[in-house]
Design a protein around this motif. Structure first.
Motif, short mmCIF file in Angstrom:
data_model
loop_
_atom_site.label_atom_id
_atom_site.label_comp_id
_atom_site.label_asym_id
_atom_site.label_seq_id
_atom_site.Cartn_x
_atom_site.Cartn_y
_atom_site.Cartn_z
N PHE A 300 1.02 -1.22 0.01
CA PHE A 300 -0.17 -0.02 0.08
C PHE A 300 0.83 0.77 -0.33
CE2 PHE A 300 -2.06 3.50 2.24
CZ PHE A 300 -3.57 3.13 1.43
N LEU A 301 1.57 1.33 1.05
CA LEU A 301 2.70 2.10 0.63
C LEU A 301 4.07 2.61 0.01
CD1 LEU A 301 4.15 1.96 4.39
CD2 LEU A 301 2.62 3.56 3.42
N ARG A 302 4.14 1.24 -0.95
CA ARG A 302 5.12 1.35 -2.47
C ARG A 302 4.15 2.12 -3.22
NH1 ARG A 302 7.10 -3.45 -0.64
NH2 ARG A 302 5.29 -4.54 -2.06
N LYS A 303 2.62 1.99 -3.67
CA LYS A 303 1.61 2.21 -4.50
C LYS A 303 1.37 3.49 -4.64
CE LYS A 303 -3.31 1.53 -6.10
NZ LYS A 303 -2.38 1.55 -7.60
N TYR A 304 1.14 3.92 -3.03
CA TYR A 304 0.63 5.47 -2.82
C TYR A 304 2.29 6.56 -2.36
CZ TYR A 304 -3.69 3.95 -3.34
OH TYR A 304 -4.97 3.80 -4.59
N ARG A 305 3.54 5.78 -2.95
CA ARG A 305 5.02 6.60 -3.17
C ARG A 305 4.94 6.92 -1.04
NH1 ARG A 305 6.28 9.16 -7.70
NH2 ARG A 305 4.76 8.47 -9.20
N TYR A 306 4.66 5.66 -0.60
CA TYR A 306 5.08 5.98 1.01
C TYR A 306 4.10 7.15 1.40
CZ TYR A 306 8.07 2.58 0.33
OH TYR A 306 8.53 1.15 0.32
N VAL A 307 3.30 8.46 1.28
CA VAL A 307 2.71 9.61 1.58
C VAL A 307 1.87 9.14 2.96
CG1 VAL A 307 0.72 10.60 0.72
CG2 VAL A 307 2.44 11.05 -0.45
N PRO A 308 0.98 7.92 2.88
CA PRO A 308 -0.03 6.90 3.82
C PRO A 308 1.44 6.92 4.74
CG PRO A 308 -0.14 5.66 2.23
CD PRO A 308 1.20 6.87 1.32
N LEU A 309 2.59 7.18 5.11
CA LEU A 309 3.18 7.09 5.74
C LEU A 309 3.76 8.31 7.09
CD1 LEU A 309 5.44 4.83 8.04
CD2 LEU A 309 7.23 5.31 6.12
N VAL A 310 3.98 9.67 5.76
CA VAL A 310 3.28 10.70 6.13
C VAL A 310 2.52 11.83 7.31
CG1 VAL A 310 3.89 13.58 6.12
CG2 VAL A 310 4.94 11.63 4.29
N LEU A 311 1.32 11.29 6.42
CA LEU A 311 0.26 11.14 7.30
C LEU A 311 0.09 11.33 8.82
CD1 LEU A 311 -2.56 10.34 4.48
CD2 LEU A 311 -1.10 12.45 5.07
N PRO A 312 0.12 10.16 9.33
CA PRO A 312 -0.18 10.16 11.44
C PRO A 312 0.84 11.00 11.60
CG PRO A 312 -0.04 7.77 9.62
CD PRO A 312 0.63 8.77 9.32
N PHE A 313 2.12 11.40 10.82
CA PHE A 313 3.19 12.37 11.59
C PHE A 313 2.91 13.48 11.63
CE2 PHE A 313 5.96 8.40 10.67
CZ PHE A 313 6.17 8.53 12.52
N TRP A 314 2.19 14.22 10.56
CA TRP A 314 0.96 15.22 9.94
C TRP A 314 0.31 15.04 11.57
CZ3 TRP A 314 -2.11 16.66 5.90
CH2 TRP A 314 -2.10 17.83 5.63
N PHE A 315 -0.06 14.46 11.68
CA PHE A 315 -1.21 14.78 12.75
C PHE A 315 -0.62 14.97 13.98
CE2 PHE A 315 -3.61 12.10 15.85
CZ PHE A 315 -4.67 13.02 16.53
N ILE A 316 -0.26 13.78 14.01
CA ILE A 316 0.86 13.66 15.67
C ILE A 316 1.60 14.74 16.30
CG2 ILE A 316 2.72 12.45 16.58
CD1 ILE A 316 1.39 10.22 15.72
N LEU A 317 1.80 16.07 15.40
CA LEU A 317 3.26 17.19 15.63
C LEU A 317 2.21 17.76 15.23
CD1 LEU A 317 5.85 16.41 12.85
CD2 LEU A 317 5.92 16.27 15.87
N SER A 318 1.21 17.98 14.78
CA SER A 318 0.40 19.07 14.68
C SER A 318 -0.46 19.00 16.42
CB SER A 318 -0.68 18.93 14.17
OG SER A 318 -0.46 18.89 12.03
N LEU A 319 -0.38 17.70 16.46
CA LEU A 319 -1.30 17.79 18.06
C LEU A 319 -0.23 18.09 18.89
CD1 LEU A 319 -4.64 17.29 19.22
CD2 LEU A 319 -3.14 14.64 19.28
N LEU A 320 1.29 17.93 18.54
CA LEU A 320 1.64 18.11 20.10
C LEU A 320 1.50 19.71 19.43
CD1 LEU A 320 4.58 17.59 21.28
CD2 LEU A 320 5.52 17.41 19.66
N ALA A 321 1.93 20.61 18.01
CA ALA A 321 2.01 21.83 18.41
C ALA A 321 0.74 22.67 19.44
CB ALA A 321 1.90 22.25 16.89
N VAL A 322 -0.29 22.29 18.86
CA VAL A 322 -1.34 22.82 20.16
C VAL A 322 -1.46 22.52 21.51
CG1 VAL A 322 -4.24 22.14 20.29
CG2 VAL A 322 -3.35 22.11 17.69
#
Length: 513
Positions: A300-322
Motif C-alpha cells: 500500500f505504501l509503495r503504491k501511494y509513494r509512501y505518503v500514507p507514512l507521512v500523514l500520521p506524523f503530520w497529525f501527531i506533530l500538529s497535535l503536539l504543536a497545539v
C-alpha cells in the motif's frame, strides 16, 4: 489513472474523467464558499477583534508594532488589512476573505486527496468531511483566527510538496517553501506541522535534483517571505520592533510556562479537548485508525509513494504543536484537522485498496461508499445531520452595526480618537475611529518587559500618548479595568478628566470633560 488524477491527458476518456473531477472540485469549492454562512453575520468577542482593529489602523496609515502593538506575527494583520482595503471596510470584508480561504482550503484538500489516492469519491467525500470539521462552530469559534489562515497556507504547501516529488519540479519545491514559511509567519507552531513534509521532500526519490539540492531550494523558498517581511520592516524603520516582538514571545512563553498547571491537569485538559473537538464522529474515527494501520502494509505504501507514512506524523506533530502551547482554546485545534481528516481519507483508500483484491474495482468503491454513508447515518446520525445543516441550511448574512460604535460615530469628528482597552470589542472598526496610543487594548502581558522597553517604560509611553492626544471617549467593560495601570496614575487621570456619558449592556462610555 485519469482525470485530475492523471499527469497527462491522452484520450477522450481521460478528458471526460478530467471534467468529472473538475466538476467535483468546483462542487467542493462551492461547499467551502457556503460553509461559513452560519457565522457570517455574527461578531463573537474574541481575538478576531484584535486582528481587525489593528488592520483598521494599518489601513489608515499606522505602522505595525510602532503605532499599533500586538505580539502576533504580521501575516494575520496583513490578511485583515487587505480584506478591509479591497472590501467595504467593514467586518463583512473579513468574511469575504474568509470565504476565499475556505474555497482555497477545499480545492487544495480535494486535489491533494484525488492526486494521492486516485479516487474521486474519496476526495469528494473527505473534502466535505474536512470542511465540516474545520468550520465546526465548536472549533471555528466564528472565525478570523490565525489557525484558520495558517492551515490553508499549510495545505497549499503540502500540495506543492507532493506535486514537486511527483513531477520532480524544482519550482514547486521553492513554492512549497514559500507556503510553509507564510504559514509559520501566521502562527509559529505550524513549523511543527511542516516538519513531516520537509522530511518527505528530503527523503523522497529526488531524481536529478538530489535530496540535499531539493532541501536547499525549499529553504530558499522559505526564506523569501522572511526576507520580504524583514525588508518591509526595515524600509518602514520598524525592523527592531519586529525583532523585539519575536524576543518578547520567546521570553514571555518561558515565563508563562513556569506558572503552568501540573502536567496531570494539562493532560486531562488535552484529552477532553481532543475528544470533544476532534474525536467526535465514530465513523471518521474508524477510518482514521485504519489510516494509521495502513502504514504497516508495504504494498500500500509503495503504491501511494509512501505518503500514507507521512500523514500520521503530520497529525501527531500538529497535535503536539497545539498541546505545547500554554492554553487550550478551541480554535487551536483547527491546526489538527487537515492531518486528522487526511489520515482518515487514507484509511478509506486502504480499505478500497484491499477490497479490490476481493472484488472488482467498481464494486469495491460502491461497497466502500455505501459503508461510509450507512455508518454515518446509523452511528453518527446526529452529527451527520448537524454537519449537513451547517453546510446547507444557512443563508449568507451581514454584520449589524454595533449601537455603541454608532453612538460614538455620531458624537465624534473624523479626527477624534477613542480608547477601548478591552481586546474583544470591534468598536474601533465599526465606529471608524482610531486610538491615540499603540496600546489599542491591553492584557497584563502587554506590559511584560521586552528587548527595548521595561514594564514601566511601556506604561509611561501609554500615559504620554493619552495625555498628548486625549481620546474623546473611553469605553470600559468593568470598573477595575485600568487598575493594572495604577503605577503610572492612569486610573486617577481618567477619573479626573472623564465623566460617565452612558451605560451600555457590555460596559460604560466615558466622555472627555
Amino acid at each position: 489513472m485519469s482525470g485530475i488524477k492523471a499527469m497527462v491527458i491522452t484520450s477522450n476518456k481521460d478528458r471526460v474523467l478530467w471534467l468529472i473531477d473538475a466538476a467535483l472540485c468546483v462542487f467542493a469549492a462551492y461547499v467551502g464558499w457556503r460553509c461559513i454562512n452560519y457565522a457570517s453575520g455574527v461578531l463573537l468577542p474574541s481575538d478576531s477583534a484584535i486582528f481587525v482593529n489593528i488592520a483598521h489602523h494599518l489601513v489608515h496609515g499606522k505602522l505595525l508594532y510602532h503605532d499599533v502593538w500586538e505580539n502576533k506575527q504580521p501575516v494575520v494583520f496583513a490578511i485583515n488589512a487587505l480584506a478591509l482595503k479591497l472590501g467595504d471596510g467593514s467586518f463583512n470584508s473579513i468574511r469575504a476573505m474568509e470565504r476565499l480561504f475556505a474555497v482555497g482550503a477545499a480545492i487544495a484538500f480535494f486535489i491533494i486527496t484525488v492526486r494521492t489516492f486516485v479516487s474521486s469519491w474519496i476526495a469528494t467525500t473527505f473534502t466535505i468531511i474536512f470542511l465540516v470539521y474545520f468550520y465546526s462552530p465548536m472549533t471555528f469559534s466564528m472565525g478570523n483566527f490565525t489557525e484558520e489562515y495558517a492551515s490553508v497556507f499549510m495545505l497549499f504547501g503540502v500540495l506543492c510538496s507532493l506535486e514537486a516529488v511527483r513531477r520532480e519540479n524544482t519550482f514547486l519545491v521553492l513554492l512549497s517553501g514559500v507556503f510553509f514559511s507564510v504559514s509559520v509567519l501566521t502562527k509559529e507552531p505550524f513549523l511543527l506541522s511542516a516538519l513531516p513534509w520537509i522530511v518527505y521532500l528530503l527523503l523522497s526519490k529526488a531524481g536529478k535534483s538530489g535530496g540535499l539540492r531539493r532541501l536547499s531550494i525549499f529553504t530558499a523558498g522559505g526564506a523569501i517571505p522572511l526576507l520580504v517581511a524583514a525588508a518591509w520592516f526595515a524600509i518602514t524603520g520598524t525592523l527592531t520592533l519586529w525583532l523585539d516582538v519575536i524576543y518578547f514571545n520567546l521570553t514571555f512563553s518561558t515565563h508563562e510556562t513556569s506558572y503552568q498547571s501540573p502536567i496531570s491537569q494539562k493532560v486531562a485538559l488535552s484529552i477532553h479537548a481532543f475528544s470533544t473537538l476532534v474525536w467526535f464522529i465514530r465513523t471518521v474515527n474508524v477510518f482514521f485508525v485504519l489510516g494509521v494501520i495502513s502504514v504497516f502494509q508495504k504494498s500500500f505504501l509503495r503504491k501511494y509513494r509512501y505518503v500514507p507514512l507521512v500523514l500520521p506524523f503530520w497529525f501527531i506533530l500538529s497535535l503536539l504543536a497545539v498541546n505545547i502551547q500554554n492554553h487550550h482554546y478551541n480554535h487551536y485545534y483547527i491546526q489538527v484537522m487537515p492531518g486528522f481528516i487526511m489520515t482518515a481519507a487514507c484509511g478509506a483508500a486502504w480499505m478500497a485498496f484491499n477490497g479490490k483484491r476481493a472484488f472488482r474495482p467498481m464494486l469495491s468503491d460502491v461497497l466502500m461508499a455505501a459503508f461510509l454513508i450507512l455508518s454515518l447515518l446509523i452511528f453518527d446520525n446526529t452529527m451527520a445531520r448537524a454537519g449537513f445543516n451547517m453546510l446547507t441550511k444557512y443563508a449568507a448574512s451581514t454584520v449589524a452595526e454595533d449601537p455603541v460604535s454608532l453612538y460614538i460615530k455620531e458624537h465624534t469628528k473624523d479626527n477624534d480618537t477613542i480608547w477601548v482597552p478591552s481586546y474583544d470589542k470591534y468598536i474601533y472598526l465599526q465606529s471608524g475611529r482610531l486610538s491615540p496610543t499603540k496600546y489599542l487594548f491591553f492584557f497584563g502581558m502587554s506590559f511584560f518587559p521586552g528587548m527595548l522597553e521595561t514594564t514601566t517604560q511601556k506604561m509611561a509611553s501609554l500615559r504620554a500618548d493619552l495625555l498628548k492626544n486625549r481620546p474623546a471617549f473611553i469605553f470600559l467593560t468593568r470598573d477595575n479595568e485600568l487598575d493594572i495601570l495604577s503605577p503610572v496614575g492612569i486610573p486617577q487621570w481618567v477619573k479626573e478628566n472623564y465623566t460617565l456619558d452612558s451605560t451600555w449592556y457590555d460596559g460604560q462610555l466615558l466622555r472627555r470633560n
